[in-house]
Design a protein around this motif. Structure first.
Motif, PDB file in Angstrom:
ATOM      1  N   PHE A  63       0.638  -0.974   0.180  1.00 34.97           N
ATOM      2  CA  PHE A  63      -0.468  -0.173   0.017  1.00 34.97           C
ATOM      3  C   PHE A  63       1.050   0.944   0.149  1.00 34.97           C
ATOM      4  O   PHE A  63       1.645   1.310   1.043  1.00 34.97           O
ATOM      5  CB  PHE A  63      -0.588  -0.063   1.233  1.00 34.97           C
ATOM      6  CG  PHE A  63      -1.987   1.441   1.333  1.00 34.97           C
ATOM      7  CD1 PHE A  63      -2.917   0.529   0.859  1.00 34.97           C
ATOM      8  CD2 PHE A  63      -1.826   2.254   2.186  1.00 34.97           C
ATOM      9  CE1 PHE A  63      -4.317   1.770   0.160  1.00 34.97           C
ATOM     10  CE2 PHE A  63      -2.759   3.221   1.286  1.00 34.97           C
ATOM     11  CZ  PHE A  63      -3.681   2.733   1.340  1.00 34.97           C
ATOM     12  N   VAL A  64       0.476   2.201  -0.925  1.00 36.46           N
ATOM     13  CA  VAL A  64       1.078   3.417  -0.965  1.00 36.46           C
ATOM     14  C   VAL A  64       0.869   4.692  -0.099  1.00 36.46           C
ATOM     15  O   VAL A  64      -0.800   5.084  -1.143  1.00 36.46           O
ATOM     16  CB  VAL A  64       1.174   4.179  -2.285  1.00 36.46           C
ATOM     17  CG1 VAL A  64       2.207   4.455  -2.133  1.00 36.46           C
ATOM     18  CG2 VAL A  64       2.549   2.736  -2.887  1.00 36.46           C
ATOM     19  N   GLU A  65       0.907   4.950   0.618  1.00 35.10           N
ATOM     20  CA  GLU A  65      -0.179   6.250   1.229  1.00 35.10           C
ATOM     21  C   GLU A  65      -0.238   7.163   0.423  1.00 35.10           C
ATOM     22  O   GLU A  65       1.274   8.022  -0.325  1.00 35.10           O
ATOM     23  CB  GLU A  65       0.543   6.946   3.098  1.00 35.10           C
ATOM     24  CG  GLU A  65      -0.559   7.292   3.388  1.00 35.10           C
ATOM     25  CD  GLU A  65      -1.396   6.319   4.213  1.00 35.10           C
ATOM     26  OE1 GLU A  65      -2.450   7.011   3.435  1.00 35.10           O
ATOM     27  OE2 GLU A  65      -1.914   5.303   3.946  1.00 35.10           O
ATOM     28  N   GLY A  66      -1.125   7.879   0.229  1.00 36.34           N
ATOM     29  CA  GLY A  66      -1.087   9.157  -0.763  1.00 36.34           C
ATOM     30  C   GLY A  66      -1.284   9.058  -2.097  1.00 36.34           C
ATOM     31  O   GLY A  66      -0.945   9.242  -3.313  1.00 36.34           O
ATOM     32  N   GLY A  67      -0.794   7.184  -2.961  1.00 37.27           N
ATOM     33  CA  GLY A  67      -0.900   7.359  -4.404  1.00 37.27           C
ATOM     34  C   GLY A  67      -2.158   6.025  -4.700  1.00 37.27           C
ATOM     35  O   GLY A  67      -3.170   6.210  -4.246  1.00 37.27           O
ATOM     36  N   ILE A  68      -1.556   5.316  -5.606  1.00 31.95           N
ATOM     37  CA  ILE A  68      -2.651   4.474  -5.888  1.00 31.95           C
ATOM     38  C   ILE A  68      -3.169   3.447  -5.790  1.00 31.95           C
ATOM     39  O   ILE A  68      -1.529   3.057  -6.827  1.00 31.95           O
ATOM     40  CB  ILE A  68      -2.847   4.860  -7.351  1.00 31.95           C
ATOM     41  CG1 ILE A  68      -3.294   6.574  -7.885  1.00 31.95           C
ATOM     42  CG2 ILE A  68      -3.494   4.133  -8.809  1.00 31.95           C
ATOM     43  CD1 ILE A  68      -2.977   6.939  -9.538  1.00 31.95           C
ATOM     44  N   ASN A  69      -3.565   2.674  -5.433  1.00 27.99           N
ATOM     45  CA  ASN A  69      -3.505   1.524  -4.891  1.00 27.99           C
ATOM     46  C   ASN A  69      -4.653   0.207  -5.462  1.00 27.99           C
ATOM     47  O   ASN A  69      -6.612   1.201  -4.938  1.00 27.99           O
ATOM     48  CB  ASN A  69      -3.952   0.814  -3.495  1.00 27.99           C
ATOM     49  CG  ASN A  69      -2.759   2.405  -2.694  1.00 27.99           C
ATOM     50  OD1 ASN A  69      -1.396   0.847  -1.828  1.00 27.99           O
ATOM     51  ND2 ASN A  69      -3.010   3.526  -2.638  1.00 27.99           N
ATOM     52  N   ARG A  70      -4.602  -0.237  -6.009  1.00 25.93           N
ATOM     53  CA  ARG A  70      -5.677  -0.962  -7.179  1.00 25.93           C
ATOM     54  C   ARG A  70      -5.018  -2.317  -7.576  1.00 25.93           C
ATOM     55  O   ARG A  70      -3.738  -2.643  -7.945  1.00 25.93           O
ATOM     56  CB  ARG A  70      -5.657  -0.250  -8.566  1.00 25.93           C
ATOM     57  CG  ARG A  70      -6.603  -0.739  -9.291  1.00 25.93           C
ATOM     58  CD  ARG A  70      -6.761   0.089 -10.596  1.00 25.93           C
ATOM     59  NE  ARG A  70      -7.836   1.201 -10.683  1.00 25.93           N
ATOM     60  CZ  ARG A  70      -7.361   1.894 -11.489  1.00 25.93           C
ATOM     61  NH1 ARG A  70      -6.929   1.869 -12.534  1.00 25.93           N
ATOM     62  NH2 ARG A  70      -8.682   3.394 -11.316  1.00 25.93           N
ATOM     63  N   LEU A  71      -6.200  -3.250  -7.245  1.00 23.52           N
ATOM     64  CA  LEU A  71      -6.239  -4.755  -7.824  1.00 23.52           C
ATOM     65  C   LEU A  71      -6.913  -4.782  -8.408  1.00 23.52           C
ATOM     66  O   LEU A  71      -8.418  -4.509  -9.024  1.00 23.52           O
ATOM     67  CB  LEU A  71      -7.158  -5.391  -6.256  1.00 23.52           C
ATOM     68  CG  LEU A  71      -6.411  -6.895  -6.188  1.00 23.52           C
ATOM     69  CD1 LEU A  71      -6.667  -7.501  -4.857  1.00 23.52           C
ATOM     70  CD2 LEU A  71      -7.874  -7.816  -6.884  1.00 23.52           C
ATOM     71  N   ILE A  72      -6.444  -5.770  -9.949  1.00 21.29           N
ATOM     72  CA  ILE A  72      -7.142  -5.787 -10.852  1.00 21.29           C
ATOM     73  C   ILE A  72      -7.719  -7.482 -11.097  1.00 21.29           C
ATOM     74  O   ILE A  72      -6.629  -8.088 -11.529  1.00 21.29           O
ATOM     75  CB  ILE A  72      -5.928  -5.230 -12.053  1.00 21.29           C
ATOM     76  CG1 ILE A  72      -5.820  -4.148 -11.241  1.00 21.29           C
ATOM     77  CG2 ILE A  72      -6.832  -5.640 -13.062  1.00 21.29           C
ATOM     78  CD1 ILE A  72      -4.962  -3.072 -12.944  1.00 21.29           C
ATOM     79  N   LEU A  73      -8.464  -7.513 -11.262  1.00 18.32           N
ATOM     80  CA  LEU A  73      -8.794  -9.322 -11.094  1.00 18.32           C
ATOM     81  C   LEU A  73      -8.880  -9.619 -12.949  1.00 18.32           C
ATOM     82  O   LEU A  73     -10.359  -8.332 -13.352  1.00 18.32           O
ATOM     83  CB  LEU A  73      -9.730  -9.199 -10.749  1.00 18.32           C
ATOM     84  CG  LEU A  73     -10.523 -11.108 -10.659  1.00 18.32           C
ATOM     85  CD1 LEU A  73      -9.649 -11.851  -9.795  1.00 18.32           C
ATOM     86  CD2 LEU A  73     -12.221 -10.814  -9.414  1.00 18.32           C
ATOM     87  N   ALA A  74      -8.677  -9.791 -13.172  1.00 18.99           N
ATOM     88  CA  ALA A  74      -8.606 -11.130 -14.910  1.00 18.99           C
ATOM     89  C   ALA A  74      -8.772 -12.382 -14.442  1.00 18.99           C
ATOM     90  O   ALA A  74      -8.663 -13.326 -14.219  1.00 18.99           O
ATOM     91  CB  ALA A  74      -7.462 -11.147 -15.355  1.00 18.99           C
ATOM     92  N   SER A  75     -10.355 -12.397 -14.925  1.00 20.96           N
ATOM     93  CA  SER A  75     -11.003 -14.325 -14.802  1.00 20.96           C
ATOM     94  C   SER A  75     -12.203 -14.258 -15.536  1.00 20.96           C
ATOM     95  O   SER A  75     -12.512 -12.948 -16.813  1.00 20.96           O
ATOM     96  CB  SER A  75     -11.887 -14.248 -13.514  1.00 20.96           C
ATOM     97  OG  SER A  75     -12.527 -14.823 -13.161  1.00 20.96           O
ATOM     98  N   ASP A  76     -12.846 -14.935 -16.494  1.00 21.80           N
ATOM     99  CA  ASP A  76     -13.741 -15.557 -16.492  1.00 21.80           C
ATOM    100  C   ASP A  76     -15.586 -15.690 -15.241  1.00 21.80           C
ATOM    101  O   ASP A  76     -16.728 -15.117 -16.144  1.00 21.80           O
ATOM    102  CB  ASP A  76     -14.162 -16.711 -17.387  1.00 21.80           C
ATOM    103  CG  ASP A  76     -13.946 -17.637 -16.687  1.00 21.80           C
ATOM    104  OD1 ASP A  76     -14.275 -17.933 -15.415  1.00 21.80           O
ATOM    105  OD2 ASP A  76     -13.381 -18.683 -17.164  1.00 21.80           O
ATOM    106  N   GLY A  77     -14.981 -15.126 -13.897  1.00 16.81           N
ATOM    107  CA  GLY A  77     -15.993 -15.138 -13.177  1.00 16.81           C
ATOM    108  C   GLY A  77     -16.423 -16.186 -12.770  1.00 16.81           C
ATOM    109  O   GLY A  77     -17.546 -16.287 -11.510  1.00 16.81           O
TER     110      GLY A  77
END
Length: 567
Positions: A315-329
């Motif tokens: 985690f980056v304080e003041g930054g961009i924190n993103r989780l990207i899920l790539a799936s067929d669900g």
């Protein structure tokens, strides 16, 4: 249109005496459909009976919030071969004859196989009914930038199959397209215009556009990106894991050196295959991507849990924190229920980790889970069907929209009861917020990042006996600044001058949004589009393409043409 920005205060509407309203509509006549009071409450929508008919609930909710009693209508089958002459003015009259003679609309080489639809999971959110302003003159919903539904539909059309009605979400069709909204220097800006409605020749449409500020890449904070990649056996196809790998390579190539990347995979269980790594070490990251191999069952729960744990660590304080899920669900091991999967995601979003879901594949694709996860995770849902779409999304859009601009963004419209008899919001069925929760800071809403736009369309039934006035209503936009945490509001009036009486006097962008929404309404078998002929939609899309000459307008014209042959 008048726009003001201010600290939070309760909006109010003053009715004004005026002259008799006469809107000259150039659309062909269509049948007037049943109207009713309804709601746009997200919680009620999810628990309501999506197969119920539109009911008049005035006696139950008079004087109250009709959103607390949202009734939906069945999105069943409809006859698109109506006798209507077409609802748009100046459409090409010879298209239908050319189609019959020359096969203009074309078809896929692969025979349509409707049975394949049964292998995909979609959720029917119903269709919003009209709301009587005497019962509830206020409409409130969360902003949403999802586009997955449009690309999924495009995939079906490419395969020669009409998209399933349950998979068509009108707002995601409309929001896939670019509109010429002016970007503000910071925060969000409102845009309002309108014109004739294709659904009832006595009604009008109002387009409400929201544009987020554009943050240059050299001004955005560093990003910590955690990719959670489905490597189960169901992903063992070129249009699934193969396309995921190509898409990830595209994105990594666009990152800044001070960004950080980590990769988690899941099959029977989850595993970290790339610890947090600076984007400057591109070769290391690409090697990890190239090593992705499919196999095993699908433990989506384990993948998300490990992904969030890793995202917490980097985690980056003041930054961009993103989780990207790539799936067929698909999820068939561990927790498989979408509601249970999303239970902890909202808390993660509050902690500042945004979840973006990207769907791949078709045949057993779970659209409902992917869309719901993104909504709960304060992110957005997209779908990738081709290498070109992977490049557009991962190389262009995901990078351009990394920097957040507005958190928990929601919109509320207060209609003038003396001028507007009824209204309906077209789409956003699962994004409603109770009117009383508009300023409830604990209620989750939508997130907009750099350059994001949201477009919503309202159909209004105006009071013909009331005189014209200055305003049909007032729009209030509310969001939280991601940097300061402060809440910000901006207002805009819906003026009569915003509503053109003739279709050809409206802007091309309004015509584009209306045409896309009309096409989506027909595809999802909306009762309000019963008398609209797909040929008329295709004619209008072709005319717009001749005027706009963009890749998107060309694609719309092609897809609507081909949809006619799939009716």
């Amino acid at each position: 249109m008048r726009i003001t920005e201010h600290h939070p205060s309760r909006p109010s509407i003053q009715s004004r005496p005026s002259l008799l309203l006469r809107l000259l509509v150039v659309f062909g006549a269509v049948a007037v459909l049943a109207t009713a009071c309804g709601s746009d409450d997200d919680e009620a929508a999810e628990s309501g009976d999506s197969a119920s008919v539109i009911e008049d609930r005035s006696s139950d909710t008079a004087g109250g919030d009709a959103e607390a009693d949202f009734s939906t209508t069945d999105a069943g089958s409809t006859d698109d071969g109506s006798d209507a002459d077409g609802f748009f003015a100046d459409a090409d009259d010879d298209m239908a004859e050319e189609a019959a003679a020359d096969g203009l609309f074309g078809s896929s080489e692969e025979e349509p196989d409707p049975a394949r639809l049964e292998d995909n999971t979609f959720e029917n959110h119903g269709v919003r009914p009209f709301v009587d302003t005497d019962v509830d003159a206020t409409s409130t919903f969360a902003l949403d930038v999802d586009t997955g539904s449009y690309v999924v539909a495009r995939r079906w059309i490419d395969e020669g199959v009409r998209p399933p009605a349950d998979g068509v979400r009108v707002e995601e069709f409309v929001n896939f397209f670019d509109y010429d909204y002016a970007a503000p220097p910071e925060g969000l800006r409102l845009h309002v215009d309108g014109g004739p409605s294709p659904f009832d020749d006595g009604n009008v449409l109002v387009r409400v556009g929201v544009q987020a500020a554009v943050i240059d890449d050299d001004e955005r904070p560093p990003a910590a990106l955690t990719f959670v990649v489905d490597t189960s056996g169901s992903m063992d196809r070129d249009d699934r894991l193969g396309l995921v790998k190509e898409a990830l390579r595209e994105l990594v190539d666009e990152l800044d050196d001070d960004d950080t990347v980590a990769i988690v995979t899941y099959g029977d269980s989850s595993a970290i295959i790339l610890e947090p790594t600076p984007a400057a070490q591109e070769r290391t990251i690409v090697d990890a991507i190239d090593d992705l191999r499919p196999g095993g069952s699908t433990n989506l729960e384990a993948g998300l849990r490990t992904g969030y744990e890793l995202a917490d660590q980097m985690f980056v304080e003041g930054g961009i924190n993103r989780l990207i899920l790539a799936s067929d669900g698909v999820a068939n091991v561990g927790t498989t229920d979408a509601d249970r999967l999303t239970r902890d995601i909202s808390d993660r979003a509050i902690d500042g980790i945004q979840l973006v879901t990207v769907g791949f594949g078709m045949g057993n694709f779970n659209d409902a889970t992917m869309e719901q996860l993104a909504d709960r995770g304060d992110g957005f849902y997209a779908y990738v069907d081709t290498r070109d779409e992977a490049e557009r999304l991962f190389e262009d859009e995901l990078i351009a929209t990394l920097a957040p601009v507005a958190i928990d963004a929601r919109i509320q419209i207060q209609f003038d009861e003396d001028l507007v008899d009824e209204y309906r919001l077209i789409g956003f069925e699962n994004r409603g917020i109770l009117d009383r929760d508009f300023r409830n800071d604990d209620v989750d809403a939508g997130e907009l990042s750099s350059g994001h736009t949201v477009t919503a369309l309202y159909e209004l039934d105006l009071d013909r006996d009331a005189g014209t006035g200055d305003d049909l209503g007032e729009i209030t936009l509310r969001w939280r600044d991601p940097g300061t945490g402060n809440w910000i509001e901006t207002d805009a009036d819906i003026e009569f001058d915003d509503i053109e009486s003739r279709w050809l006097d409206t802007s091309l962008e309004f015509q584009l949004a209306t045409t896309v929404a009309t096409w989506a309404e027909v595809l999802r078998s909306s009762p309000y589009a019963d008398d609209i002929d797909l040929i008329a939609v295709a004619e209008e899309a072709d005319r717009l393409d001749r005027d706009l000459r963009t890749e998107q307008s060309d694609e719309l014209a092609d897809l609507t043409d081909r949809t006619v042959s799939l009716s």
